[in-house]
Design a protein around this motif. Structure first.
Motif, mmCIF file in Angstrom:
data_model
loop_
_atom_site.group_PDB
_atom_site.id
_atom_site.type_symbol
_atom_site.label_atom_id
_atom_site.label_comp_id
_atom_site.label_asym_id
_atom_site.label_seq_id
_atom_site.Cartn_x
_atom_site.Cartn_y
_atom_site.Cartn_z
ATOM 1 N N LYS A 13 52.503 41.503 27.440
ATOM 2 C CA LYS A 13 53.470 41.852 28.489
ATOM 3 C C LYS A 13 54.850 41.260 28.184
ATOM 4 O O LYS A 13 55.481 40.587 29.011
ATOM 5 C CB LYS A 13 52.984 41.376 29.867
ATOM 6 N N CYS A 14 55.321 41.508 26.969
ATOM 7 C CA CYS A 14 56.637 41.025 26.547
ATOM 8 C C CYS A 14 57.346 42.138 25.786
ATOM 9 O O CYS A 14 56.703 43.047 25.247
ATOM 10 C CB CYS A 14 56.515 39.778 25.674
ATOM 11 N N PRO A 15 58.673 42.117 25.712
ATOM 12 C CA PRO A 15 59.393 43.133 24.941
ATOM 13 C C PRO A 15 59.223 42.894 23.442
ATOM 14 O O PRO A 15 59.048 41.742 23.006
ATOM 15 C CB PRO A 15 60.849 42.944 25.369
ATOM 16 N N PRO A 16 59.261 43.936 22.629
ATOM 17 C CA PRO A 16 59.142 43.776 21.170
ATOM 18 C C PRO A 16 60.197 42.850 20.575
ATOM 19 O O PRO A 16 59.972 42.252 19.521
ATOM 20 C CB PRO A 16 59.300 45.204 20.648
ATOM 21 N N SER A 17 61.348 42.734 21.242
ATOM 22 C CA SER A 17 62.417 41.871 20.720
ATOM 23 C C SER A 17 62.043 40.396 20.729
ATOM 24 O O SER A 17 62.735 39.575 20.126
ATOM 25 C CB SER A 17 63.701 42.077 21.518
ATOM 26 N N LEU A 18 60.936 40.033 21.395
ATOM 27 C CA LEU A 18 60.474 38.636 21.423
ATOM 28 C C LEU A 18 59.411 38.365 20.373
ATOM 29 O O LEU A 18 58.815 37.294 20.358
ATOM 30 C CB LEU A 18 59.912 38.284 22.804
ATOM 31 N N ILE A 19 59.159 39.344 19.506
ATOM 32 C CA ILE A 19 58.126 39.206 18.490
ATOM 33 C C ILE A 19 58.778 39.137 17.111
ATOM 34 O O ILE A 19 59.688 39.896 16.806
ATOM 35 C CB ILE A 19 57.145 40.396 18.533
ATOM 36 N N CYS A 20 58.305 38.214 16.291
ATOM 37 C CA CYS A 20 58.732 38.158 14.886
ATOM 38 C C CYS A 20 57.684 38.894 14.053
ATOM 39 O O CYS A 20 56.524 38.481 14.005
ATOM 40 C CB CYS A 20 58.871 36.711 14.413
ATOM 41 N N PRO A 42 64.076 36.601 5.192
ATOM 42 C CA PRO A 42 64.273 36.685 6.650
ATOM 43 C C PRO A 42 65.473 37.559 7.006
ATOM 44 O O PRO A 42 66.553 37.425 6.428
ATOM 45 C CB PRO A 42 64.533 35.226 7.039
ATOM 46 N N ASP A 43 65.272 38.483 7.937
ATOM 47 C CA ASP A 43 66.392 39.251 8.462
ATOM 48 C C ASP A 43 67.184 38.380 9.427
ATOM 49 O O ASP A 43 66.635 37.487 10.089
ATOM 50 C CB ASP A 43 65.883 40.502 9.188
ATOM 51 N N ALA A 44 68.474 38.645 9.541
ATOM 52 C CA ALA A 44 69.333 37.836 10.413
ATOM 53 C C ALA A 44 68.871 37.854 11.863
ATOM 54 O O ALA A 44 69.165 36.929 12.628
ATOM 55 C CB ALA A 44 70.775 38.333 10.315
ATOM 56 N N SER A 45 68.120 38.891 12.238
ATOM 57 C CA SER A 45 67.716 39.031 13.639
ATOM 58 C C SER A 45 66.753 37.962 14.114
ATOM 59 O O SER A 45 66.615 37.746 15.319
ATOM 60 C CB SER A 45 67.077 40.410 13.854
ATOM 61 N N ILE A 46 66.076 37.265 13.189
ATOM 62 C CA ILE A 46 65.061 36.300 13.633
ATOM 63 C C ILE A 46 65.616 34.903 13.888
ATOM 64 O O ILE A 46 64.949 34.059 14.481
ATOM 65 C CB ILE A 46 63.900 36.196 12.623
ATOM 66 N N VAL A 47 66.853 34.666 13.433
ATOM 67 C CA VAL A 47 67.396 33.303 13.516
ATOM 68 C C VAL A 47 67.541 32.834 14.957
ATOM 69 O O VAL A 47 67.268 31.675 15.284
ATOM 70 C CB VAL A 47 68.757 33.224 12.785
ATOM 71 N N SER A 48 67.950 33.743 15.843
ATOM 72 C CA SER A 48 68.220 33.345 17.232
ATOM 73 C C SER A 48 66.994 33.397 18.139
ATOM 74 O O SER A 48 67.094 33.118 19.332
ATOM 75 C CB SER A 48 69.320 34.245 17.816
ATOM 76 N N LEU A 49 65.827 33.738 17.605
ATOM 77 C CA LEU A 49 64.625 33.808 18.436
ATOM 78 C C LEU A 49 64.228 32.427 18.957
ATOM 79 O O LEU A 49 64.247 31.437 18.222
ATOM 80 C CB LEU A 49 63.463 34.403 17.633
#
Length: 448
Positions: free
Chosen positions: A119-126, A215-222
Motif C-alpha cells: 500500500k505504497c506508491p512505486p516512487s517509494l521503492i528502489c 545507481p540512477d540519480a533518482s535513488i539518492v533522495s529516497l
C-alpha cells in the motif's frame, strides 16, 4: 548515403564547422519539404563525444525511435539521450514506514504487485535489475520503482558493446535470489575501487561475487523506502542509505524520460514525444580516428598532431522514404515539390480528341522548355483511372485537358488540395513556375 568529413587543428574550429554543417542540414531538409528536429543522440559505434541526428517527426505511430521535445523551447533528444526533471513524487516514506524492518512479501515479483501489497506508491521503492555485460560480467542497476531504465544509457554507463537482462538462472547464480527480490541491502558496505582499470567503480559483494552497481540519480533522495532483502519473498521497509556519498559520487542518468517531465534546459516547458525517422546525422569525432590512422598536421613550430575530425551524413533513400511517410493520404503519396520525381503530370482526358491532345502536348512542351520536370499520361484509359494513378504516384501538380479545352481552358490541381480550378491555357506555365518557386525558393529551374 551522402558523407562529408572535416579536419581541424583546434576545438574552436571544429565547433564552428559543426554548427555551420548543422545549419546547412536544417536548410537542406527544410527545402526538401520535411519538418525535422535536430536532436541529441548517442554516438554509437562511430564514437565521439557529441552527436546530433536530424529526425523527421512523423506525428504518427510510425518511425524508428522516440523523440522527446520541449513544448516551450528547442530542446529535443532521442530516448537514449533525453534528460528530464522529474515531477514531485513521494520519496520520503517516514509516515508509511517509520521503522526499518524486514517483512514478508509473498507473490510480489514486480513493482506493481509489491506497491499494491505494501500500500505504497512505486516512487517509494528502489528497484534492482541485474544485467549481463558482453556475455561475461554481471552488474546491477538501481532505479526508483516508478521509472524505467533506458537500455542505451545503461550500456554507455558500463562501457559495454552489448548488454542484456540476466536470466532467472543467472540471477540465482550471481545474487542467490530471484527476479523481483534482488536487493543489495548491504550495498552500504560496497566500496569504490578500480578493479584493475583506470576507472573507479562502485562494487558490491553478492554471493561472493564482485558486482558493479550503477545507481540512477533518482535513488539518492529516497528515505524510509522499500528495497528487496535479496531473498525470495522478503523486502526491507523503512530502509535508508547509510553512505549516501557512495551514490552521490557515482550516480548516472539512466532513466527513460517521460511525457510530462520538465525540460532540463528551459526548466519550464514540458516534454512531449513523437516518433521520428533519422535522415541525417553529424558527429564530433575528435581525434578518435586520426590518432589511429596517423592523420596528422604540422604546427607552426614543427609538431605533428592528429587532426580533430567532424563527420556529417545524409541518408538519401531515407529522406525520400520519410517524405512519403510524412506526406500521404488515403489516395497515395503527396510528394513535396522540391524532391518530387516529376513535379507535374499533364493528363489529356480523351487522347482521341484532337483539341485535348493538342493542348496537352502544347502545355507539356511549354513546361519542359521552362525547365519543369513534367510527364504526360497519354494512355488510352478512362479519366478516373488516370486521376487515381496520378494521386497514387503523388505528382504535386496535375494539369488536365478535358472538355473545356475547346474554350481554351485547362484544369489545374495541387495534389495537397482537394478542389481543382479552371485556368486559361496560356497562364498555366507561369502558374506552375510560381508554385515551384514558392516551394523551392529562388533555385533556378534547370532547362532540359
Amino acid at each position: 548515403m551522402k558523407d562529408a568529413y572535416s579536419f581541424h587543428s583546434s576545438e574552436e574550429d571544429l565547433d564552428r564547422e559543426y554548427y555551420v554543417m548543422a545549419d546547412t542540414y536544417k536548410r537542406i531538409f527544410e527545402r526538401c519539404g520535411l519538418e525535422t528536429r535536430m536532436v541529441r543522440s548517442d554516438s554509437g559505434a562511430i564514437g565521439g563525444d557529441v552527436s546530433h541526428e536530424f529526425m523527421v517527426l512523423t506525428q504518427t505511430h510510425s518511425g524508428e525511435c522516440d523523440v522527446y521535445y520541449c513544448n516551450a523551447c528547442d530542446y529535443a533528444a532521442n530516448s537514449n539521450r533525453a534528460e528530464s526533471i522529474l515531477p514531485d513524487a513521494l520519496t520520503d516514506g517516514s509516515d508509511l514506514f517509520p521503522k526499518e524492518a524486514e517483512v514478508e512479501t509473498p507473490n510480489c515479483p514486480d513493482i506493481e504487485s509489491l506497491a499494491k501489497f505494501l500500500k505504497c506508491p512505486p516512487s517509494l521503492i528502489c528497484k534492482a535489475l541485474l544485467y549481463i555485460k558482453d556475455e561475461t560480467e554481471p552488474f546491477l542497476v538501481l532505479i526508483r520503482g516508478d521509472l524505467e531504465a533506458e537500455h542505451i544509457k545503461i550500456q554507455n554507463a558500463v562501457d559495454a558493446h552489448e548488454i542484456r537482462m540476466a536470466t532467472p538462472e543467472e540471477i540465482t547464480k550471481y545474487t542467490g535470489s530471484e527476479k523481483g527480490y534482488i536487493g543489495p541491502a548491504d550495498v552500504d558496505s560496497a566500496s569504490i575501487h578500480d578493479r584493475g582499470t583506470d576507472t573507479k567503480k562502485l562494487i558490491a559483494s553478492m554471493q561472493g561475487n564482485e558486482i558493479q552497481v550503477i545507481p540512477d540519480a533518482s535513488i539518492v533522495s529516497l528515505k524510509n523506502f522499500v528495497i528487496a532483502a535479496n531473498k525470495p519473498g522478503y523486502h526491507h521497509i523503512g530502509f535508508n542509505w547509510k553512505r549516501v556519498s557512495l551514490f552521490s559520487e557515482n550516480v548516472k542518468d539512466i532513466k527513460l524520460a517521460r511525457v510530462g517531465d520538465t525540460c532540463p534546459e528551459c526548466k519550464t516547458g514540458k516534454l512531449e514525444m513523437t516518433r521520428g525517422i533519422e535522415v541525417g546525422n553529424i558527429f564530433k569525432l575528435g581525434d578518435k580516428y586520426s590518432k589511429k590512422m596517423g592523420a596528422n598536421y604540422s604546427t607552426e613550430d614543427g609538431q605533428e598532431l592528429p587532426f580533430l575530425m567532424g563527420c556529417y551524413g545524409i541518408g538519401i533513400s531515407r529522406t525520400a522514404a520519410s517524405a512519403v511517410e510524412r506526406h500521404h493520404d488515403e489516395n497515395g503519396i503527396i510528394w513535396p515539390i522540391p524532391i518530387a520525381p516529376y513535379q507535374v503530370v499533364v493528363v489529356p482526358v480523351n487522347v482521341s480528341d484532337e483539341t485535348q491532345s493538342t493542348m496537352a502536348i502544347k502545355v507539356y512542351e511549354g513546361l519542359q522548355t521552362a525547365g519543369v520536370e513534367v510527364v504526360m499520361d497519354d494512355r488510352d484509359e478512362r479519366a478516373g483511372v488516370k486521376f487515381k494513378d496520378a494521386d497514387l504516384l503523388g505528382f504535386p501538380i496535375r494539369v488536365t485537358a478535358g472538355k473545356k479545352a475547346v474554350d481554351g481552358l485547362l484544369e489545374v490541381k495541387l495534389r495537397a488540395e482537394k478542389d481543382p480550378k479552371d485556368m486559361p491555357a496560356g497562364d498555366v506555365v507561369a502558374w506552375v513556375q510560381a508554385q515551384i518557386k514558392t516551394a523551392c525558393g529562388d533555385v533556378e529551374l534547370a532547362h532540359v
